[in-house]
Design an enzyme around this catalytic site. Sequence first.
Site, PDB file in Angstrom:
ATOM      1  N   HIS A  30      -6.914   4.448   6.787  1.00  0.00           N
ATOM      2  CA  HIS A  30      -6.038   5.506   6.266  1.00  0.00           C
ATOM      3  C   HIS A  30      -6.255   6.753   7.112  1.00  0.00           C
ATOM      4  CE1 HIS A  30      -4.356   3.816   2.450  1.00  0.00           C
ATOM      5  NE2 HIS A  30      -5.230   2.884   2.778  1.00  0.00           N
ATOM      6  N   ASP A  67       0.847  -1.204   0.000  1.00  0.00           N
ATOM      7  CA  ASP A  67       0.000   0.000   0.000  1.00  0.00           C
ATOM      8  C   ASP A  67       0.881   1.252   0.000  1.00  0.00           C
ATOM      9  OD1 ASP A  67      -2.263   1.665   0.248  1.00  0.00           O
ATOM     10  OD2 ASP A  67      -3.221   0.347   1.688  1.00  0.00           O
ATOM     11  N   CYS A 112      -4.404   4.479  -2.480  1.00  0.00           N
ATOM     12  CA  CYS A 112      -4.744   3.832  -3.737  1.00  0.00           C
ATOM     13  C   CYS A 112      -4.684   4.863  -4.862  1.00  0.00           C
ATOM     14  CB  CYS A 112      -6.147   3.234  -3.647  1.00  0.00           C
ATOM     15  SG  CYS A 112      -6.705   2.587  -5.228  1.00  0.00           S
ATOM     16  N   ASN A 152      -1.854   5.360   4.906  1.00  0.00           N
ATOM     17  CA  ASN A 152      -2.448   4.474   5.927  1.00  0.00           C
ATOM     18  C   ASN A 152      -2.122   5.025   7.306  1.00  0.00           C
ATOM     19  OD1 ASN A 152      -1.813   2.818   3.494  1.00  0.00           O
ATOM     20  ND2 ASN A 152      -2.725   1.181   4.700  1.00  0.00           N
TER      21      ASN A 152
HETATM   22  N1  COA Z   1      -0.597  -9.376 -13.370  1.00  0.00           N
HETATM   23  C1  COA Z   1       0.108  -8.979 -14.455  1.00  0.00           C
HETATM   24  N2  COA Z   1      -0.446  -8.606 -15.614  1.00  0.00           N
HETATM   25  C2  COA Z   1      -1.778  -8.628 -15.665  1.00  0.00           C
HETATM   26  C3  COA Z   1      -2.569  -9.000 -14.582  1.00  0.00           C
HETATM   27  C4  COA Z   1      -1.936  -9.387 -13.391  1.00  0.00           C
HETATM   28  N3  COA Z   1      -2.607  -9.747 -12.316  1.00  0.00           N
HETATM   29  N4  COA Z   1      -3.854  -8.924 -14.957  1.00  0.00           N
HETATM   30  C5  COA Z   1      -3.879  -8.480 -16.213  1.00  0.00           C
HETATM   31  N5  COA Z   1      -2.616  -8.300 -16.646  1.00  0.00           N
HETATM   32  C6  COA Z   1      -2.165  -7.815 -17.944  1.00  0.00           C
HETATM   33  C7  COA Z   1      -2.768  -8.611 -19.092  1.00  0.00           C
HETATM   34  O1  COA Z   1      -1.949  -9.720 -19.360  1.00  0.00           O
HETATM   35  C8  COA Z   1      -2.739  -7.573 -20.207  1.00  0.00           C
HETATM   36  O2  COA Z   1      -1.419  -7.444 -20.691  1.00  0.00           O
HETATM   37  P1  COA Z   1      -1.113  -6.962 -22.188  1.00  0.00           P
HETATM   38  O3  COA Z   1      -1.674  -5.576 -22.320  1.00  0.00           O
HETATM   39  O4  COA Z   1       0.372  -6.988 -22.255  1.00  0.00           O
HETATM   40  O5  COA Z   1      -1.817  -7.950 -23.049  1.00  0.00           O
HETATM   41  C9  COA Z   1      -3.075  -6.290 -19.480  1.00  0.00           C
HETATM   42  O6  COA Z   1      -2.657  -6.495 -18.122  1.00  0.00           O
HETATM   43  C10 COA Z   1      -4.541  -5.933 -19.526  1.00  0.00           C
HETATM   44  O7  COA Z   1      -5.288  -7.059 -19.070  1.00  0.00           O
HETATM   45  P2  COA Z   1      -6.821  -6.971 -18.685  1.00  0.00           P
HETATM   46  O8  COA Z   1      -7.280  -8.297 -18.244  1.00  0.00           O
HETATM   47  O9  COA Z   1      -7.576  -6.290 -19.828  1.00  0.00           O
HETATM   48  O10 COA Z   1      -6.776  -6.089 -17.424  1.00  0.00           O
HETATM   49  P3  COA Z   1      -7.154  -4.576 -17.238  1.00  0.00           P
HETATM   50  O11 COA Z   1      -6.300  -3.685 -18.061  1.00  0.00           O
HETATM   51  O12 COA Z   1      -8.638  -4.428 -17.374  1.00  0.00           O
HETATM   52  O13 COA Z   1      -6.739  -4.398 -15.698  1.00  0.00           O
HETATM   53  C11 COA Z   1      -6.449  -5.265 -13.509  1.00  0.00           C
HETATM   54  C12 COA Z   1      -7.381  -5.122 -14.686  1.00  0.00           C
HETATM   55  C13 COA Z   1      -7.258  -5.765 -12.327  1.00  0.00           C
HETATM   56  C14 COA Z   1      -5.353  -6.248 -13.827  1.00  0.00           C
HETATM   57  C15 COA Z   1      -5.796  -3.900 -13.192  1.00  0.00           C
HETATM   58  O14 COA Z   1      -6.785  -2.927 -13.134  1.00  0.00           O
HETATM   59  C16 COA Z   1      -5.037  -3.935 -11.889  1.00  0.00           C
HETATM   60  O15 COA Z   1      -3.970  -4.528 -11.808  1.00  0.00           O
HETATM   61  N6  COA Z   1      -5.529  -3.238 -10.846  1.00  0.00           N
HETATM   62  C17 COA Z   1      -4.918  -3.233  -9.551  1.00  0.00           C
HETATM   63  C18 COA Z   1      -5.143  -1.927  -8.898  1.00  0.00           C
HETATM   64  C19 COA Z   1      -4.485  -1.874  -7.530  1.00  0.00           C
HETATM   65  O16 COA Z   1      -3.645  -2.657  -7.162  1.00  0.00           O
HETATM   66  N7  COA Z   1      -4.872  -0.839  -6.778  1.00  0.00           N
HETATM   67  C20 COA Z   1      -4.337  -0.583  -5.491  1.00  0.00           C
HETATM   68  C21 COA Z   1      -4.690  -1.580  -4.465  1.00  0.00           C
HETATM   69  S1  COA Z   1      -6.315  -1.419  -3.856  1.00  0.00           S
HETATM   70 ZN    ZN Z   2      -5.140   0.977   1.787  1.00  0.00          ZN
END
Ligand code: COA
Ligand code: ZN
Length: 306
Positions: free
Chosen positions: A206, A13, A237, A246
């Site tokens: 937080h 975080d 975030c 946090n």
């Molecule tokens: N780890 C690594 N790569 C990932 C992944 C993961 N868990 N999930 C998706 N990807 C990659 C895909 O392989 C794809 O790669 P490419 O563009 O090279 O083909 C790309 O990311 C897009 O994939 P998609 O399934 O369409 O995901 P998205 O772009 O809609 O993103 C999440 C969805 C959930 C993966 C993304 O929004 C995310 O990682 N969010 C986390 C946010 C976070 O941690 N916030 C803070 C904590 S609360």
């Molecule tokens: Zn948090």
Amino acid sequence: MKRIFFNEVVTRDGFQMEPEFVSTDAKIALIDELSACGYAKIEATSFTSAKAIPMLRDAEEVMGRIRRVPGVDYAVLVPNLRGAERALESRADELNLVMSASESHNQANLRMSRAQSFSALTEVITVVNGRAAVDVSISTAFGCPMEGDVPAEEVIGLAQRFADLGVRGVAVCDTTGMAHPAQVAAMCESLQQRLPSGLQLTLHFHNTRGMGLANVLAAVQGGIVRFDGSLGELGGCPYAPGASGNIASEDAIHMLEAMGYDTGIDLERLLAVARKLPDIVGHDVPAQVSKAGPLWQLHQVVCQPA
Ligand code: COA
Ligand code: ZN
């Protein structure tokens, strides 16, 4: 003495929100030092998309190179099945699955509806199949920066659905510091009354509006024994407007130790680690006890000039 368990989330975080990339070596060195401080759990990193969270793009290397201390759980945040596969490969002790209680934040943060997230995480739990512990963090549980109030019923209902899927625990997260102590007290009472007693409940606050430690106190007095905290008060975030740090682990631990709770943490050791944090991130950090010293550290008498 009542035991309170802390999960240190600074390298997840905390660092996910940093403007400058913290080197992989620095992350590993920090986790190794934190491992010696007495934490129950360290959330080391997240297996998210490198486009979404570029600061944690080195998750595999971090998990591969840290020294694991027996008795400490090494957890990672996981948003989807791809993240779960990477987490299992990295031998994480715990997968901390994440979704939001509010639709807008779920869409902004995870690019999925809540229904899509719930079904993706259901599949993750099936795939993990006992190979690691599974906890779920429910974001925006005390309010959403885009929608405002989030009904407690929404949070408790979601936690219940995950409990039915057999997860070990649920973390109820105040993603942008909207919770106040009266709300926390009511939430803690409902959570404990309504959810199965075996479900581990963690509170994640937080300090965005200065209510962080007051909320910890309300939760402890309401019977909660597990907390997330972030060294230095780093955190937030990137997809929650207005997010900031946090609760500072060291400040919360100092408060609870002063009150006679047993956190299992060697506070002097933790403060020594905390004092290195500004150099690691390249800026001052808001936490206070590392600057002021613990309340039992006294000062020499300073006399006024005659
Ligand atoms: N780890 C690594 N790569 C990932 C992944 C993961 N868990 N999930 C998706 N990807 C990659 C895909 O392989 C794809 O790669 P490419 O563009 O090279 O083909 C790309 O990311 C897009 O994939 P998609 O399934 O369409 O995901 P998205 O772009 O809609 O993103 C999440 C969805 C959930 C993966 C993304 O929004 C995310 O990682 N969010 C986390 C946010 C976070 O941690 N916030 C803070 C904590 S609360
Ligand atoms: Zn948090």
